[in-house]
Design an enzyme around this catalytic site. Structure first.
Site, short mmCIF file in Angstrom:
data_model
loop_
_atom_site.label_atom_id
_atom_site.label_comp_id
_atom_site.label_asym_id
_atom_site.label_seq_id
_atom_site.Cartn_x
_atom_site.Cartn_y
_atom_site.Cartn_z
N GLU A 75 0.83 -1.21 0.00
CA GLU A 75 0.00 0.00 0.00
C GLU A 75 0.86 1.26 0.00
O GLU A 75 0.54 2.24 -0.66
CB GLU A 75 -0.96 0.00 1.19
CG GLU A 75 -2.04 -1.08 1.14
CD GLU A 75 -2.96 -0.97 -0.08
OE1 GLU A 75 -2.94 0.04 -0.80
OE2 GLU A 75 -3.72 -1.94 -0.31
N CYS A 231 -13.37 0.98 -15.69
CA CYS A 231 -13.92 2.34 -15.58
C CYS A 231 -12.75 3.31 -15.40
O CYS A 231 -12.66 4.04 -14.41
CB CYS A 231 -14.89 2.41 -14.40
SG CYS A 231 -15.91 3.90 -14.37
N CYS A 241 -18.00 -3.64 -18.73
CA CYS A 241 -18.40 -3.29 -17.37
C CYS A 241 -19.60 -4.10 -16.89
O CYS A 241 -20.63 -4.15 -17.58
CB CYS A 241 -18.72 -1.80 -17.28
SG CYS A 241 -19.20 -1.30 -15.61
N CYS A 247 -25.42 2.08 -15.11
CA CYS A 247 -24.52 3.22 -14.87
C CYS A 247 -25.22 4.54 -15.16
O CYS A 247 -25.66 4.80 -16.29
CB CYS A 247 -23.27 3.09 -15.73
SG CYS A 247 -22.18 4.52 -15.60
#
Length: 328
Positions: A75, A231, A241, A247
């Site tokens: 991270e 996306c 998608c 959407c």
DNA sequence: AACACGTGGCG
DNA sequence: TCGCCAAGTGT
């Protein structure tokens, strides 16, 4: 392939990314932007969870049993650095320093050197300092709670939640730049998210988060992954998608972004960051002090050079030794 | 809130 | 070519 006779070229309203390949959708909504998902939250999250299971990338930190320390390191490295560049560095790092204690036992400069060209070397310093804190205050175990994680240097709201969720399976909303974009489009009907607002973004994600702890974890990862590979900021692949039919942005006909533009990134060439980068590269490569003369040869403008060097010293990335500058 | 902070790849 | 973008954080 330069001529595209088929291009409809409907008066470019802005420089916004051209709506994705499978041109504008069938039925356009005439009403105002929606405030709630067309799909119920459980249905929408289930779609993303299923898509993630079938189409998510097999990344190292997603392997079963990947240690919490590895998640934390990943991270840190992933903060503003692309996945592809992180993967090899992460492997080297964990081989060399398999635990926080191992990293804590070496000088911070070693971390900065191993950070190599990942960029933003302060992150290496912060990660080292975090390892020291974990060793001294948490018995060498990466803490699980968001508040404990937040107290670590270099750990902000995203990273704290990501570690708590992905390393330990706790249930929290995790919001990164990908998630923000997915929510902005799918839920709010906007091409781009408004400037980040922690409370607003976390609340928005919380509304979509499945009850089940395991589903919540996978949904958090899935929303990020969806933003990362489908996306996307520039040319979204709406044809791939899993929630395209629901959407809000697509159903509204891909309206161009109207809101505040995010500040244009300043030019790197010739910037202070550029000069800092040159000096850091020199310090990383050297195993003896880098002399003033060597630093002076790096950049012609003395004023800017001194500013960069002083900044690095102030940041703890460079230390003025007897015969030159060294990593801390 | 706006900016500084590295580096490199891609359209 | 060159601007945009990349799993943000700290000030």
């Amino acid at each position: 392939m330069s001529d595209t006779p088929l291009a409809p070229s409907p008066a470019p309203l802005s420089s916004a990314p051209v709506p994705p390949a499978p041109a504008p959708p069938a039925p356009l909504l005439s009403g105002p932007v929606l405030s709630a998902p067309l799909l119920s939250a459980p249905l929408l999250s289930a779609r993303i969870i299923d898509w993630f299971a079938s189409s998510g990338r097999a990344l190292p930190w997603r392997e079963p049993g990947f240690p919490a320390w590895g998640i934390l390191v990943s991270e840190f490295m992933l903060q503003q650095t692309p996945v592809a560049r992180v993967i090899p560095r992460l492997a080297e790092w964990l081989e060399r320093w398999p635990t926080p204690g191992a990293l804590a036992s070496v000088p911070p400069g070693e971390a900065v050197r191993a950070w190599a060209n990942l960029g933003y070397p302060r992150r290496a310093l912060w990660l080292h300092a975090a390892a020291v804190t974990i060793t001294e205050r948490h018995d060498g175990v990466v803490p699980q709670g968001v508040d404990d994680l937040l107290a670590l240097p270099g750990v902000g709201d995203y990273t704290a939640r990501a570690v708590s969720v992905f390393a330990y399976g706790h249930r929290h909303p995790v919001v990164d730049t990908n998630t923000r974009r997915v929510i902005a489009r799918a839920i709010d009907g906007n091409q781009e998210p408004a400037p980040p607002s922690n409370s607003r973004d976390l609340a928005a994600m919380d509304r979509l988060l499945p009850e089940s702890v395991e589903d919540a974890r996978v949904f958090n990862a899935g929303a990020m992954e969806l933003g990362a590979i489908v996306c996307t900021a520039r040319a979204p692949k709406c044809g791939e998608c899993p929630i395209a039919d629901a959407c809000a942005w697509r159903l509204a006909g891909y309206p161009a972004y109207e809101g505040k533009r995010k500040a244009v990134q300043k030019k790197y060439e010739g910037s202070d960051r550029h000069v800092r980068g040159l000096i850091m590269a020199e310090l990383r490569a050297a195993h003896v002090p880098v002399t003033r003369a060597e630093i002076d040869s790096l950049w012609p403008d003395a004023v800017q050079r001194e500013r960069a060097l002083a900044g690095l010293v102030a940041d703890g990335l460079a230390v003025n030794a007897e015969t030159g500058y060294v990593l801390p």
